[in-house]
Design a protein around this motif. Structure first.
Motif, PDB file in Angstrom:
ATOM      1  N   LEU A  34      -3.633   6.190   3.979  1.00 59.93           N
ATOM      2  CA  LEU A  34      -4.254   4.978   3.373  1.00 59.93           C
ATOM      3  C   LEU A  34      -2.639   4.311   3.133  1.00 59.93           C
ATOM      4  N   PRO A  35      -2.740   3.058   3.229  1.00 54.64           N
ATOM      5  CA  PRO A  35      -1.357   2.085   3.155  1.00 54.64           C
ATOM      6  C   PRO A  35      -0.955   2.235   1.670  1.00 54.64           C
ATOM      7  N   THR A  36       0.587   2.757   1.671  1.00 51.60           N
ATOM      8  CA  THR A  36       1.015   3.000   0.189  1.00 51.60           C
ATOM      9  C   THR A  36       0.730   1.542  -0.697  1.00 51.60           C
ATOM     10  N   GLU A  37       1.050   0.635  -0.045  1.00 55.74           N
ATOM     11  CA  GLU A  37       0.905  -0.848  -0.639  1.00 55.74           C
ATOM     12  C   GLU A  37      -0.443  -0.835  -1.297  1.00 55.74           C
ATOM     13  N   VAL A  38      -1.580  -0.706  -0.600  1.00 51.78           N
ATOM     14  CA  VAL A  38      -2.787  -0.433  -1.231  1.00 51.78           C
ATOM     15  C   VAL A  38      -2.885   0.159  -2.704  1.00 51.78           C
ATOM     16  N   LEU A 354       7.634   5.579  -4.282  1.00 54.27           N
ATOM     17  CA  LEU A 354       6.675   4.973  -3.262  1.00 54.27           C
ATOM     18  C   LEU A 354       7.013   3.567  -2.719  1.00 54.27           C
ATOM     19  N   ALA A 355       8.013   2.805  -3.459  1.00 53.57           N
ATOM     20  CA  ALA A 355       8.280   1.212  -3.225  1.00 53.57           C
ATOM     21  C   ALA A 355       7.840   0.864  -1.588  1.00 53.57           C
ATOM     22  N   ASP A 356       7.274  -0.068  -1.622  1.00 55.89           N
ATOM     23  CA  ASP A 356       6.632  -0.598  -0.534  1.00 55.89           C
ATOM     24  C   ASP A 356       6.144  -1.833  -0.685  1.00 55.89           C
ATOM     25  N   ARG A 357       6.647  -2.962   0.376  1.00 54.77           N
ATOM     26  CA  ARG A 357       5.869  -4.465   0.149  1.00 54.77           C
ATOM     27  C   ARG A 357       5.257  -4.860   1.410  1.00 54.77           C
ATOM     28  N   GLY A 358       4.118  -5.061   1.267  1.00 59.86           N
ATOM     29  CA  GLY A 358       3.355  -5.238   2.736  1.00 59.86           C
ATOM     30  C   GLY A 358       2.645  -4.222   3.256  1.00 59.86           C
ATOM     31  N   ARG A 359       1.675  -4.285   3.654  1.00 58.90           N
ATOM     32  CA  ARG A 359       0.764  -3.295   4.254  1.00 58.90           C
ATOM     33  C   ARG A 359       1.326  -2.831   5.480  1.00 58.90           C
ATOM     34  N   ILE A 360       1.067  -1.364   5.851  1.00 57.96           N
ATOM     35  CA  ILE A 360       1.137  -1.114   7.348  1.00 57.96           C
ATOM     36  C   ILE A 360      -0.007  -1.759   8.008  1.00 57.96           C
ATOM     37  N   GLY A 361      -0.022  -2.100   9.346  1.00 55.05           N
ATOM     38  CA  GLY A 361      -1.128  -2.629  10.054  1.00 55.05           C
ATOM     39  C   GLY A 361      -2.316  -1.785  10.170  1.00 55.05           C
ATOM     40  N   ARG A 362      -1.859  -0.437  10.813  1.00 54.21           N
ATOM     41  CA  ARG A 362      -2.872   0.518  11.105  1.00 54.21           C
ATOM     42  C   ARG A 362      -2.370   1.999  10.735  1.00 54.21           C
ATOM     43  N   PRO A 363      -2.660   2.424   9.525  1.00 54.59           N
ATOM     44  CA  PRO A 363      -2.252   3.765   9.208  1.00 54.59           C
ATOM     45  C   PRO A 363      -2.327   4.698  10.117  1.00 54.59           C
ATOM     46  N   GLY A 364      -1.486   5.628  10.247  1.00 55.31           N
ATOM     47  CA  GLY A 364      -1.663   6.751  11.244  1.00 55.31           C
ATOM     48  C   GLY A 364      -2.334   7.995  10.622  1.00 55.31           C
ATOM     49  N   ARG A 365      -2.280   9.062  11.455  1.00 59.97           N
ATOM     50  CA  ARG A 365      -2.770  10.305  10.915  1.00 59.97           C
ATOM     51  C   ARG A 365      -1.862  11.403  10.969  1.00 59.97           C
ATOM     52  N   LEU A 366      -1.988  12.310  10.219  1.00 57.56           N
ATOM     53  CA  LEU A 366      -0.944  13.246  10.128  1.00 57.56           C
ATOM     54  C   LEU A 366      -1.744  14.658  10.141  1.00 57.56           C
ATOM     55  N   LEU A 382      -0.388   9.016   2.025  1.00 52.65           N
ATOM     56  CA  LEU A 382      -0.295   7.520   1.957  1.00 52.65           C
ATOM     57  C   LEU A 382       0.816   7.378   2.981  1.00 52.65           C
ATOM     58  N   GLN A 383       0.895   5.742   3.697  1.00 50.30           N
ATOM     59  CA  GLN A 383       2.071   5.679   4.513  1.00 50.30           C
ATOM     60  C   GLN A 383       2.377   4.456   4.443  1.00 50.30           C
ATOM     61  N   ARG A 384       3.874   4.111   4.561  1.00 51.61           N
ATOM     62  CA  ARG A 384       4.541   3.010   4.423  1.00 51.61           C
ATOM     63  C   ARG A 384       4.692   2.236   5.709  1.00 51.61           C
ATOM     64  N   ARG A 385       5.152   0.999   5.529  1.00 51.27           N
ATOM     65  CA  ARG A 385       5.453   0.354   6.578  1.00 51.27           C
ATOM     66  C   ARG A 385       6.463   0.655   7.759  1.00 51.27           C
ATOM     67  N   ASP A 386       7.113   1.543   7.278  1.00 46.21           N
ATOM     68  CA  ASP A 386       8.291   1.882   8.237  1.00 46.21           C
ATOM     69  C   ASP A 386       7.666   3.331   8.735  1.00 46.21           C
ATOM     70  N   GLY A 387       6.509   3.596   8.750  1.00 48.84           N
ATOM     71  CA  GLY A 387       5.737   4.840   9.525  1.00 48.84           C
ATOM     72  C   GLY A 387       5.952   6.099   8.603  1.00 48.84           C
ATOM     73  N   ALA A 388       6.550   6.195   7.422  1.00 53.25           N
ATOM     74  CA  ALA A 388       6.769   7.266   6.850  1.00 53.25           C
ATOM     75  C   ALA A 388       5.750   7.633   6.171  1.00 53.25           C
ATOM     76  N   PHE A 389       5.122   8.982   6.250  1.00 57.57           N
ATOM     77  CA  PHE A 389       4.220   9.363   5.496  1.00 57.57           C
ATOM     78  C   PHE A 389       4.660   9.731   3.975  1.00 57.57           C
ATOM     79  N   GLN A 390       3.739   9.873   3.090  1.00 51.42           N
ATOM     80  CA  GLN A 390       4.091  10.011   1.513  1.00 51.42           C
ATOM     81  C   GLN A 390       2.705  10.915   1.184  1.00 51.42           C
ATOM     82  N   LEU A 391       3.205  12.378   1.162  1.00 49.76           N
ATOM     83  CA  LEU A 391       1.747  13.114   0.651  1.00 49.76           C
ATOM     84  C   LEU A 391       2.161  13.306  -0.636  1.00 49.76           C
ATOM     85  N   VAL A 392       1.105  12.694  -1.702  1.00 48.21           N
ATOM     86  CA  VAL A 392       1.234  13.032  -2.932  1.00 48.21           C
ATOM     87  C   VAL A 392       0.316  14.220  -3.314  1.00 48.21           C
ATOM     88  N   ILE A 393       0.847  15.163  -4.096  1.00 52.61           N
ATOM     89  CA  ILE A 393      -0.023  16.391  -4.277  1.00 52.61           C
ATOM     90  C   ILE A 393       0.474  16.789  -5.725  1.00 52.61           C
TER      91      ILE A 393
END
Length: 454
Positions: A34-38, A354-366, A382-393
């Protein structure tokens, strides 16, 4: 409630934990992020304003520090001459970027004023949504000459006001695109006026006609601790966000599935699972076994669990302890002297990480899997605009800890591990990673996974 387990849990790579028993690990599977920004946009708070003794300058500072994205507010306490005016709220918006859920609040009935001020907020891009009455079981309302709500009156005036609010918003060319949230605590209806539905279905036998539309989103006040669930327990926050009857607090099921006061029938469980929903109040008071540390870790986990379990927006009560009511209500991210509690520090760290401003257009899959996973461990990808995934556990244990292993389907070029209860800087940075081992107890880690080179 012993939350004293060291924050810096064992972080081992590609090796089993000492003393652990080997188990068959699940195969990594693709999960869509899901987009980090959301997620960040879901983080809200209830706040006091100058009419209740909290200077707007301090409010701005606290909102910025926590990284809140929206504030629950409304026409109660608002006046033309102050101390709280619409300009006060617009200043908060300009200086922090927050938007407002805009409501009638407690017992309010001035629908024309709500719409007029809502248009001004919308014109400044400061409006998030409209909200119905706040807890009409506790604050009755008089509408069109009839008083309703409370504990012993008909709720027809509440229903008519909510119906008219929805109709007026959707008929307004400027406001129609904004969602309308229901009244809070519809589960307290004394008579079945159908407020447990967003739209009354044909089969419901209510004095309001079938097809009456009340809202776009269900709205609950699912505080973590409740008379039916008063003690600390594993998965306390996770269960409070549950959409079904397993939620022992005042949750979705008791308000929109089968009402908690008079057991009026609402949605089936299948409909509840998919029902658009928000929380405009939740949180915990610091008292007894709920220390500031427990409070801080619970609120940090709360935003994650709510979002993971389908809540589009969550507002925690309270930004700062009340000073204009009897006693010191110890709910706040900040103490009455404006000093940050652990809850504020931990949330600041999480929103910074997590800081990100603006949503990634189409989140990827990990592709990943979690081995040795008990029911007290949860995750959010989550996934940032720059493509980095953020797995919060995170874990939700009162006592003890869980040792888990995260394995990736392919070697990842770089992985960075953060603990928001320690700070916003990385705990550890790794390269060429196939597996990460963690010990989880009662708070989240953020695992940032760099995108593979193209």
């Amino acid at each position: 409630m012993p939350f004293g387990i060291a924050a810096l849990a064992a972080l081992l790579i590609a090796l089993p934990l000492p003393g652990s028993t080997a188990r068959s690990a699940p195969e990594p599977a693709m999960t869509t992020a899901l987009p980090t920004e959301v997620f960040l946009e879901s983080i809200g708070v209830v706040s006091t304003f100058p009419d209740r003794g909290q200077p707007i300058e301090e409010t701005i500072r606290m909102v910025r520090f926590g990284g809140f994205r929206w504030v629950r507010a409304g026409i109660e306490g608002l006046s033309e001459n102050g101390p709280t005016t619409l300009a006060t709220l617009l200043r908060l918006h300009r200086e922090t970027g927050v938007k407002f859920s805009w409501g009638l609040v407690s017992g309010g009935n001035d629908l024309p004023r709500l719409l007029r001020t809502g248009r001004e907020l919308a014109g400044s891009d400061a409006l998030l949504a409209f909200e119905g009455l706040n807890e009409p079981n506790n604050w009755p309302v008089t509408y069109q000459g009839e008083t309703g709500g409370g504990q012993d009156r008909s709720w027809l005036p509440v229903a008519k006001l909510q119906r008219d609010l929805y109709t007026a918003v959707k008929a307004d060319p400027l406001l129609a695109r904004y969602p309308v949230w229901t009244v809070s605590e519809p589960g307290a209806q004394t008579d079945n006026v159908g407020l447990q539905f967003l739209e009354i279905p044909p089969w419901a036998s209510t004095p309001m006609p079938a097809g009456t539309r009340y809202a776009d989103f269900a709205n609950v006040h699912n505080y973590i601790y409740h008379p039916h669930s008063p003690e600390p327990a594993d998965n306390k926050v996770w269960n409070a966000a549950a959409p079904g009857p397993e939620a022992r607090v005042d949750g979705l099921y008791g308000n929109y599935g089968r009402t908690w006061r008079n057991w009026f029938t609402g949605y089936t469980q299948a409909r509840l699972d998919a029902l658009p929903r928000v929380t405009t109040e939740t949180g915990a008071a610091i008292t007894g076994t709920i220390t500031e540390e427990v409070h801080g870790r619970s609120l940090l986990t709360l935003y994650l669990a709510q979002f993971r379990r389908g809540y589009s927006y969550t507002s925690v009560y309270l930004l700062r302890d009340r000073t204009d009511e009897a006693g010191n209500q110890a709910f706040g991210f900040f103490r009455r002297d404006y000093s940050p509690r652990p809850a504020a520090l931990y949330l600041h760290n999480l929103t910074t990480i997590l800081a990100d401003r603006g949503r990634i257009g189409r989140p990827g899959r990990l592709d990943y899997a979690i081995a040795n996973r008990p029911e007290t461990v949860h995750e959010l990808l989550l996934q940032r605009r720059d493509g980095a995934f953020q797995l919060v556990i995170w874990g939700e244990r009162v006592r003890g800890a869980d040792h888990i292993a995260i394995t990736f389907g392919q070697e990842r070029p770089a992985v960075t591990i953060y603990d928001p209860t320690v700070g916003a800087r990385p705990l550890r940075s790794l390269t060429k990673v196939r597996r990460v081992d963690l010990t989880l107890a009662n708070h989240p880690y953020v695992i940032e996974i760099a995108p593979r080179a193209r």
